[in-house]
Design a protein around this motif. Structure first.
Motif, PDB file in Angstrom:
ATOM      1  N   GLN A 135     -11.619  13.603 -17.493  1.00  7.81           N
ATOM      2  CA  GLN A 135     -11.659  13.521 -16.041  1.00  7.81           C
ATOM      3  C   GLN A 135     -11.964  12.089 -15.586  1.00  7.81           C
ATOM      4  OE1 GLN A 135     -14.599  16.047 -14.231  1.00  7.81           O
ATOM      5  NE2 GLN A 135     -13.661  15.922 -12.211  1.00  7.81           N
ATOM      6  N   ILE A 136     -12.884  11.422 -16.234  1.00  6.42           N
ATOM      7  CA  ILE A 136     -13.202  10.041 -15.886  1.00  6.42           C
ATOM      8  C   ILE A 136     -11.998   9.134 -16.140  1.00  6.42           C
ATOM      9  CG2 ILE A 136     -14.579   8.029 -16.611  1.00  6.42           C
ATOM     10  CD1 ILE A 136     -16.936   9.969 -16.983  1.00  6.42           C
ATOM     11  N   ALA A 137     -11.306   9.350 -17.239  1.00  6.07           N
ATOM     12  CA  ALA A 137     -10.125   8.546 -17.547  1.00  6.07           C
ATOM     13  C   ALA A 137      -9.057   8.738 -16.475  1.00  6.07           C
ATOM     14  CB  ALA A 137      -9.583   8.900 -18.930  1.00  6.07           C
ATOM     15  N   ALA A 138      -8.863   9.981 -16.038  1.00  2.00           N
ATOM     16  CA  ALA A 138      -7.864  10.251 -14.997  1.00  2.00           C
ATOM     17  C   ALA A 138      -8.272   9.601 -13.677  1.00  2.00           C
ATOM     18  CB  ALA A 138      -7.681  11.757 -14.814  1.00  2.00           C
ATOM     19  N   LEU A 139      -9.545   9.685 -13.329  1.00  2.00           N
ATOM     20  CA  LEU A 139     -10.019   9.061 -12.092  1.00  2.00           C
ATOM     21  C   LEU A 139      -9.904   7.541 -12.165  1.00  2.00           C
ATOM     22  CD1 LEU A 139     -13.158  11.255 -11.340  1.00  2.00           C
ATOM     23  CD2 LEU A 139     -11.004  11.203 -10.064  1.00  2.00           C
ATOM     24  N   ASN A 140     -10.205   6.975 -13.314  1.00  2.00           N
ATOM     25  CA  ASN A 140     -10.077   5.532 -13.500  1.00  2.00           C
ATOM     26  C   ASN A 140      -8.624   5.095 -13.321  1.00  2.00           C
ATOM     27  OD1 ASN A 140     -10.942   2.912 -14.086  1.00  2.00           O
ATOM     28  ND2 ASN A 140     -10.531   3.176 -16.271  1.00  2.00           N
ATOM     29  N   GLU A 141      -7.719   5.878 -13.859  1.00  2.00           N
ATOM     30  CA  GLU A 141      -6.290   5.584 -13.722  1.00  2.00           C
ATOM     31  C   GLU A 141      -5.867   5.652 -12.250  1.00  2.00           C
ATOM     32  OE1 GLU A 141      -2.266   7.715 -15.251  1.00  2.00           O
ATOM     33  OE2 GLU A 141      -3.857   7.450 -16.746  1.00  2.00           O
ATOM     34  N   ARG A 142      -6.367   6.641 -11.529  1.00  2.00           N
ATOM     35  CA  ARG A 142      -6.034   6.763 -10.104  1.00  2.00           C
ATOM     36  C   ARG A 142      -6.577   5.579  -9.305  1.00  2.00           C
ATOM     37  NH1 ARG A 142      -7.690  12.550  -8.000  1.00  2.00           N
ATOM     38  NH2 ARG A 142      -7.109  11.547  -6.045  1.00  2.00           N
ATOM     39  N   VAL A 143      -7.778   5.131  -9.630  1.00  2.00           N
ATOM     40  CA  VAL A 143      -8.358   3.981  -8.934  1.00  2.00           C
ATOM     41  C   VAL A 143      -7.532   2.727  -9.205  1.00  2.00           C
ATOM     42  CG1 VAL A 143     -10.359   2.425  -8.899  1.00  2.00           C
ATOM     43  CG2 VAL A 143     -10.698   4.890  -8.802  1.00  2.00           C
ATOM     44  N   GLN A 144      -7.133   2.528 -10.449  1.00  2.00           N
ATOM     45  CA  GLN A 144      -6.321   1.362 -10.785  1.00  2.00           C
ATOM     46  C   GLN A 144      -4.980   1.387 -10.059  1.00  2.00           C
ATOM     47  OE1 GLN A 144      -6.135   1.242 -15.067  1.00  2.00           O
ATOM     48  NE2 GLN A 144      -8.196   0.371 -15.264  1.00  2.00           N
ATOM     49  N   GLU A 145      -4.376   2.575  -9.968  1.00  2.00           N
ATOM     50  CA  GLU A 145      -3.102   2.694  -9.238  1.00  2.00           C
ATOM     51  C   GLU A 145      -3.311   2.393  -7.755  1.00  2.00           C
ATOM     52  OE1 GLU A 145      -1.625   6.622  -9.970  1.00  2.00           O
ATOM     53  OE2 GLU A 145      -1.131   6.203 -12.069  1.00  2.00           O
ATOM     54  N   ALA A 146      -4.392   2.896  -7.187  1.00  2.00           N
ATOM     55  CA  ALA A 146      -4.677   2.655  -5.773  1.00  2.00           C
ATOM     56  C   ALA A 146      -4.932   1.173  -5.520  1.00  2.00           C
ATOM     57  CB  ALA A 146      -5.868   3.491  -5.322  1.00  2.00           C
ATOM     58  N   GLU A 147      -5.641   0.520  -6.411  1.00  2.00           N
ATOM     59  CA  GLU A 147      -5.883  -0.912  -6.262  1.00  2.00           C
ATOM     60  C   GLU A 147      -4.593  -1.713  -6.371  1.00  2.00           C
ATOM     61  OE1 GLU A 147      -8.807  -1.758  -9.258  1.00  2.00           O
ATOM     62  OE2 GLU A 147     -10.492  -1.231  -7.945  1.00  2.00           O
ATOM     63  N   ALA A 148      -3.699  -1.292  -7.260  1.00  2.00           N
ATOM     64  CA  ALA A 148      -2.423  -2.005  -7.430  1.00  2.00           C
ATOM     65  C   ALA A 148      -1.538  -1.845  -6.207  1.00  2.00           C
ATOM     66  CB  ALA A 148      -1.710  -1.503  -8.677  1.00  2.00           C
ATOM     67  N   GLN A 149      -1.625  -0.712  -5.522  1.00  2.00           N
ATOM     68  CA  GLN A 149      -0.770  -0.452  -4.358  1.00  2.00           C
ATOM     69  C   GLN A 149      -1.400  -0.925  -3.054  1.00  2.00           C
ATOM     70  OE1 GLN A 149       0.091   3.710  -4.449  1.00  2.00           O
ATOM     71  NE2 GLN A 149       1.314   3.585  -6.309  1.00  2.00           N
ATOM     72  N   ALA A 150      -2.650  -1.280  -3.093  1.00  2.00           N
ATOM     73  CA  ALA A 150      -3.336  -1.705  -1.867  1.00  2.00           C
ATOM     74  C   ALA A 150      -2.794  -3.063  -1.443  1.00  2.00           C
ATOM     75  CB  ALA A 150      -4.842  -1.792  -2.110  1.00  2.00           C
ATOM     76  N   PRO A 151      -2.689  -3.267  -0.124  1.00  2.00           N
ATOM     77  CA  PRO A 151      -2.215  -4.578   0.336  1.00  2.00           C
ATOM     78  C   PRO A 151      -3.248  -5.657   0.017  1.00  2.00           C
ATOM     79  CG  PRO A 151      -2.928  -3.229   2.187  1.00  2.00           C
ATOM     80  CD  PRO A 151      -2.978  -2.373   0.957  1.00  2.00           C
ATOM     81  N   ALA A 152      -2.757  -6.856  -0.165  1.00  2.00           N
ATOM     82  CA  ALA A 152      -3.661  -7.969  -0.471  1.00  2.00           C
ATOM     83  C   ALA A 152      -4.523  -8.270   0.751  1.00  2.00           C
ATOM     84  CB  ALA A 152      -2.847  -9.195  -0.858  1.00  2.00           C
ATOM     85  N   PRO A 153      -5.756  -8.614   0.540  1.00  2.00           N
ATOM     86  CA  PRO A 153      -6.608  -8.921   1.689  1.00  2.00           C
ATOM     87  C   PRO A 153      -6.117 -10.193   2.389  1.00  2.00           C
ATOM     88  CG  PRO A 153      -7.742  -9.428  -0.358  1.00  2.00           C
ATOM     89  CD  PRO A 153      -6.445  -8.766  -0.713  1.00  2.00           C
ATOM     90  N   SER A 154      -6.159 -10.150   3.687  1.00  2.00           N
ATOM     91  CA  SER A 154      -5.719 -11.327   4.442  1.00  2.00           C
ATOM     92  C   SER A 154      -6.943 -12.130   4.857  1.00  2.00           C
ATOM     93  CB  SER A 154      -4.916 -10.905   5.676  1.00  2.00           C
ATOM     94  OG  SER A 154      -5.758 -10.158   6.531  1.00  2.00           O
ATOM     95  N   ASN A 155      -6.696 -13.385   5.151  1.00  2.00           N
ATOM     96  CA  ASN A 155      -7.782 -14.266   5.545  1.00  2.00           C
ATOM     97  C   ASN A 155      -7.899 -14.363   7.063  1.00  2.00           C
ATOM     98  OD1 ASN A 155      -8.545 -14.811   2.941  1.00  2.00           O
ATOM     99  ND2 ASN A 155      -7.158 -16.545   2.747  1.00  2.00           N
ATOM    100  N   GLU A 156      -7.313 -13.423   7.746  1.00  2.00           N
ATOM    101  CA  GLU A 156      -7.381 -13.439   9.207  1.00  2.00           C
ATOM    102  C   GLU A 156      -8.749 -12.962   9.669  1.00  2.00           C
ATOM    103  OE1 GLU A 156      -4.249 -11.155  10.939  1.00  2.00           O
ATOM    104  OE2 GLU A 156      -2.753 -11.994   9.596  1.00  2.00           O
ATOM    105  N   ARG A 157      -9.108 -13.468  10.852  1.00  2.00           N
ATOM    106  CA  ARG A 157     -10.368 -13.022  11.427  1.00  2.00           C
ATOM    107  C   ARG A 157     -10.195 -11.615  11.980  1.00  2.00           C
ATOM    108  NH1 ARG A 157     -13.121 -17.601  14.967  1.00  2.00           N
ATOM    109  NH2 ARG A 157     -15.002 -16.993  13.879  1.00  2.00           N
ATOM    110  N   PRO A 158     -11.220 -10.794  11.879  1.00  2.00           N
ATOM    111  CA  PRO A 158     -11.122  -9.457  12.467  1.00  2.00           C
ATOM    112  C   PRO A 158     -10.886  -9.551  13.964  1.00  2.00           C
ATOM    113  CG  PRO A 158     -13.094  -9.674  11.110  1.00  2.00           C
ATOM    114  CD  PRO A 158     -12.479 -11.019  11.210  1.00  2.00           C
ATOM    115  N   PRO A 159     -10.278  -8.536  14.576  1.00  2.00           N
ATOM    116  CA  PRO A 159      -9.913  -8.608  15.983  1.00  2.00           C
ATOM    117  C   PRO A 159     -11.115  -8.701  16.933  1.00  2.00           C
ATOM    118  CG  PRO A 159      -9.368  -6.462  15.053  1.00  2.00           C
ATOM    119  CD  PRO A 159      -9.835  -7.325  13.932  1.00  2.00           C
ATOM    120  N   HIS A 160     -12.278  -8.347  16.521  1.00  2.00           N
ATOM    121  CA  HIS A 160     -13.406  -8.383  17.445  1.00  2.00           C
ATOM    122  C   HIS A 160     -14.007  -9.779  17.589  1.00  2.00           C
ATOM    123  CE1 HIS A 160     -15.213  -7.571  13.471  1.00  2.00           C
ATOM    124  NE2 HIS A 160     -16.278  -8.235  13.931  1.00  2.00           N
ATOM    125  N   TYR A 161     -13.463 -10.789  16.923  1.00  2.00           N
ATOM    126  CA  TYR A 161     -13.951 -12.162  17.086  1.00  2.00           C
ATOM    127  C   TYR A 161     -13.231 -12.854  18.194  1.00  2.00           C
ATOM    128  CZ  TYR A 161     -17.007 -12.270  13.015  1.00  2.00           C
ATOM    129  OH  TYR A 161     -18.045 -12.049  12.128  1.00  2.00           O
TER     130      TYR A 161
END
Length: 74
Positions: free
Chosen positions: A48-74
């Motif tokens: 179960q841990i191996a499967a969850l680890n695999e899911r986390v890695q897949e989610a991280e790979a598909q996540a958009p790259a963080p942008s360096n933009e300021r949040p809208p509330h600034y």
């Protein structure tokens, strides 16, 4: 025919040892069953841990790259 006291004592000692051996055999069997059940549970949790680890890695790979933009509330 009556047994001499030495043999009676020896016979009693053998009876006590046989009783202890029986108890120990039962205890060993109970412990073996417990360990077997625990290993099955450990194996399932490991998978179960191996499967969850695999899911986390897949989610991280598909996540958009963080942008360096300021949040809208600034």
């Amino acid at each position: 025919m009556s047994e001499p006291s030495e043999f009676k004592t020896l016979s009693e000692r053998i009876d006590v040892l046989e009783t202890r051996l029986t108890f120990q055999d039962e205890t060993i069997e109970t412990l073996n069953q417990t360990i077997t059940a625990q290993w099955k549970q450990i194996d399932a949790l490991t998978r179960q841990i191996a499967a969850l680890n695999e899911r986390v890695q897949e989610a991280e790979a598909q996540a958009p790259a963080p942008s360096n933009e300021r949040p809208p509330h600034y």
